[in-house]
Design a protein around this motif. Structure first.
Motif, mmCIF file in Angstrom:
data_model
loop_
_atom_site.group_PDB
_atom_site.id
_atom_site.type_symbol
_atom_site.label_atom_id
_atom_site.label_comp_id
_atom_site.label_asym_id
_atom_site.label_seq_id
_atom_site.Cartn_x
_atom_site.Cartn_y
_atom_site.Cartn_z
ATOM 1 N N LEU A 1 0.403 4.042 1.426
ATOM 2 C CA LEU A 1 0.507 4.635 2.764
ATOM 3 C C LEU A 1 1.605 3.956 3.574
ATOM 4 N N LEU B 1 -8.601 8.970 -0.031
ATOM 5 C CA LEU B 1 -8.437 9.561 1.300
ATOM 6 C C LEU B 1 -9.268 10.840 1.430
ATOM 7 N N VAL B 2 -9.272 11.651 0.371
ATOM 8 C CA VAL B 2 -10.063 12.886 0.404
ATOM 9 C C VAL B 2 -11.549 12.548 0.476
ATOM 10 N N GLN B 3 -11.959 11.517 -0.277
ATOM 11 C CA GLN B 3 -13.364 11.093 -0.203
ATOM 12 C C GLN B 3 -13.715 10.648 1.208
ATOM 13 N N LEU C 1 1.578 1.248 13.897
ATOM 14 C CA LEU C 1 2.059 2.585 14.271
ATOM 15 C C LEU C 1 2.024 2.769 15.783
ATOM 16 N N LEU D 1 -15.837 13.906 7.795
ATOM 17 C CA LEU D 1 -15.835 15.248 8.382
ATOM 18 C C LEU D 1 -17.012 16.099 7.925
ATOM 19 N N THR E 1 -5.709 0.514 4.048
ATOM 20 C CA THR E 1 -4.810 1.195 4.988
ATOM 21 C C THR E 1 -5.270 2.613 5.312
ATOM 22 N N ILE E 2 -6.082 3.233 4.445
ATOM 23 C CA ILE E 2 -6.495 4.606 4.755
ATOM 24 C C ILE E 2 -7.408 4.635 5.974
ATOM 25 N N LYS F 1 -5.042 -2.690 -0.791
ATOM 26 C CA LYS F 1 -4.109 -1.645 -0.399
ATOM 27 C C LYS F 1 -4.851 -0.434 0.159
ATOM 28 N N PRO G 1 -8.769 11.509 -4.825
ATOM 29 C CA PRO G 1 -8.126 10.542 -3.938
ATOM 30 C C PRO G 1 -9.137 9.919 -2.975
ATOM 31 N N MET H 1 -2.985 11.298 -6.934
ATOM 32 C CA MET H 1 -3.984 11.133 -5.885
ATOM 33 C C MET H 1 -3.328 10.611 -4.608
ATOM 34 N N THR I 1 -2.112 -1.194 9.839
ATOM 35 C CA THR I 1 -1.166 -0.062 9.807
ATOM 36 C C THR I 1 -1.271 0.752 11.085
ATOM 37 N N PRO J 1 0.830 -1.204 0.000
ATOM 38 C CA PRO J 1 0.000 0.000 0.000
ATOM 39 C C PRO J 1 0.870 1.262 0.000
ATOM 40 N N TYR K 1 -6.490 4.037 8.666
ATOM 41 C CA TYR K 1 -5.606 4.684 9.637
ATOM 42 C C TYR K 1 -6.036 6.131 9.899
ATOM 43 N N ALA K 2 -6.431 6.826 8.817
ATOM 44 C CA ALA K 2 -6.739 8.261 8.921
ATOM 45 C C ALA K 2 -7.943 8.531 9.804
ATOM 46 N N LEU L 1 -1.015 12.559 6.077
ATOM 47 C CA LEU L 1 -1.059 11.714 7.271
ATOM 48 C C LEU L 1 0.287 11.636 7.972
ATOM 49 N N MET M 1 -12.234 11.531 4.068
ATOM 50 C CA MET M 1 -12.284 12.686 4.959
ATOM 51 C C MET M 1 -13.552 13.486 4.705
ATOM 52 N N PHE M 2 -13.921 13.585 3.429
ATOM 53 C CA PHE M 2 -15.133 14.323 3.073
ATOM 54 C C PHE M 2 -16.358 13.685 3.720
#
Lengths: 240, 246
Positions: free
Chosen positions: A83, B84-86, B201, B92, B186-187, B183, B82, A179, B197, A81, B189-190, A186, B88-89
């Motif tokens: 990330l 990740l942006v989706q 961490l 949030l 893993t987002i 893959k 991205p 993207m 992940t 990945p 995590y955000a 992060l 967060m959108f």
């Protein structure tokens, strides 16, 4: 659809001038964040492409000692990945390098560039390999017959033809890496998504938060959509 | 089992790798939970993405503009922003708006985990839909006409004739999308979903053993993706149409 969406946002801003003023105030800040995304993606793609083409050629080498490491590298980093790789480079690399008594800072955004260049190189290697293998073997033999060495044949005869075939998948990869730059937020890199979070926290108005994140989505869309349209056009032209 | 773990730690220590956290029940539990969460996420989102992808592909290729238009807009928006942006959108913005409408976050039944599953599934569904659309458009017009001539409705043609053929042509692309999906988990995590992940961490900030956990992470994802690719190849062989590409 997109036009209607833009019209709705414009109408919203006209109906609420204070919101429009706020957005105007924060727009340079957001733009600076987005410049970082562009910088990271350009550098990561440049680095990844250079390394990837070399790795792709290595994957087809007749020497096992050259081939095996390249194949292993591509296998591992194509499946990893993005990330995880960004975390890897961020936490494993030191924050500064000591060279000849000088302390050279190693900022987080450079680590993010390397973190994205690694998967970019693995994917470029596969694209290069695929393109190289799509060239008929007799061309290699003909080149050899004309007295070209293997490297010369690759450089002057095979690679120019590969470029055309490799371009659409390479552009897809570019869009994907662009993207991926959002992931850098992060690990604390100050890019667009990070800037948007700052802005919405600082203002703390619901409508501004909504608008900020819509702007972020829109910025990435404007960046990636033309690339993907161009890719489709190229693919169609090559398919004919 | 205990001895095997201790043996492994000692062996790893000899090559300079620090796996001491395996002896801490708390950290071990969190780490294994992280692995389970990632596997559950994968197991949930793969079927969801496939179902939504088929639905989207049907909408994309339908003759009704009110269905095809929004589906096309959705696919283009999803593919070109991205994930990740989706995420967060939705977490949030969308989730906040829902909370406000319901009169406070305590009344909102939807959490980060829900949005993570939804965003990943719907994002990958858009990729599947594009692959399937290509497959559906590659079905020879004569075949479709013949089916219509036999009295099949538009939906029946799609279900019985077009989709089975489209799935076969789209399979390599779909497997590729599924590898991508693995893959993408893993987002999580955000938004503080305790997937592998995030769990890793938490451990390496305590023990400073990034390299060790990174090796495990890379192996873990390689293993899942190898399994997905193998499964895809097996399905491909099983569904292969005799006389094509063999």
């Amino acid at each position: 659809m997109a036009a209607g969406f833009c019209a709705a946002v414009a109408l919203w801003l006209v109906l609420d001038p204070s919101l429009a003023r706020l957005l105007l105030e924060w727009l340079p800040y957001l733009a600076r964040g987005f410049a970082m995304n562009i910088l990271i993606s350009v550098l990561a793609m440049a680095l990844g492409t250079l390394a990837g083409v070399a790795l792709g050629a290595m994957e087809l080498s007749q020497m096992r000692l050259v081939r095996a490491p390249a194949v292993a590298y591509v296998q591992v980093f194509r499946n990893a990945p993005h990330l995880v790789l960004i975390f890897a480079t961020t936490y494993i690399f030191p924050f500064e390098i000591v060279a000849l008594g000088h302390y050279i800072p190693f900022p987080d955004w450079v680590k993010a560039v390397i973190g994205l260049a690694i998967p970019a190189s693995a994917h470029t290697a596969e694209i290069t390999r695929g393109a190289l293998q799509s060239i008929p073997t007799p061309q290699w033999d003909a080149a050899k017959g004309l007295g070209f060495s293997r490297i010369e044949a690759l450089r002057f005869i095979i690679l120019p033809q590969c470029l055309r075939r490799a371009l659409p998948p390479w552009m897809n990869l570019t869009a994907s890496i662009c993207m991926g730059t959002a992931l850098a937020s992060l690990v604390g890199v100050h890019e667009l998504l990070h800037a948007a979070t700052d802005a919405s926290t600082a203002v703390s108005r619901t409508d501004f938060t909504v608008l900020t994140y819509v702007t972020v989505l829109f910025a990435f869309f404007l960046f990636c959509y033309p690339v993907s349209r161009l890719t489709q056009r190229l693919e169609r032209r090559l398919a004919r | 089992m205990q001895d095997a773990v201790r043996g492994f730690i000692a062996l790893a220590a000899q090559v300079g790798l620090n796996f001491d956290f395996l002896t801490s029940p708390f950290e071990l539990r969190m780490w294994l939970d992280g692995m389970t969460t990632t596997l559950v996420l994968v197991a949930l989102t793969i079927p969801l993405s496939l179902v939504c992808g088929v639905g989207l592909a049907a909408a994309l290729t339908s003759n009704r503009p009110w269905l095809a238009g929004p589906a096309r807009a959705y696919v283009e928006l999803t593919r070109n922003t991205p994930t990740l942006v989706q995420l967060m959108f939705t977490v949030l913005v969308v989730n906040m708006l829902i909370s406000q409408a319901l009169g406070g976050a305590q009344n909102n039944p939807l959490g980060a985990y829900f949005w993570l599953v939804a965003v990943i599934s719907l994002h990958v569904a858009a990729l599947h839909a594009e692959a399937l659309r290509g497959g559906i458009e590659a079905v020879p017009a004569a075949t479709v006409e013949a089916a219509r001539g036999l009295g099949f409705s538009r939906l029946e043609v799609l279900r019985v004739v077009e989709l089975p053929l489209a799935v076969r042509t789209a399979l390599p692309a779909i497997v590729n999308n599924l590898v991508n999906l693995v893959k993408l988990t893993t987002i999580g995590y955000a938004v503080a979903v305790n997937e592998i992940t995030y769990a890793s961490l938490m451990i390496w900030t305590q023990r400073d053993n990034v390299v060790e956990l990174m090796i495990v992470l890379l192996l873990f994802f390689s293993a899942i993706n190898l399994a997905v690719a193998r499964f895809g190849a097996a399905v491909e062989r099983r569904l292969a149409v005799p006389g094509y590409g063999q």
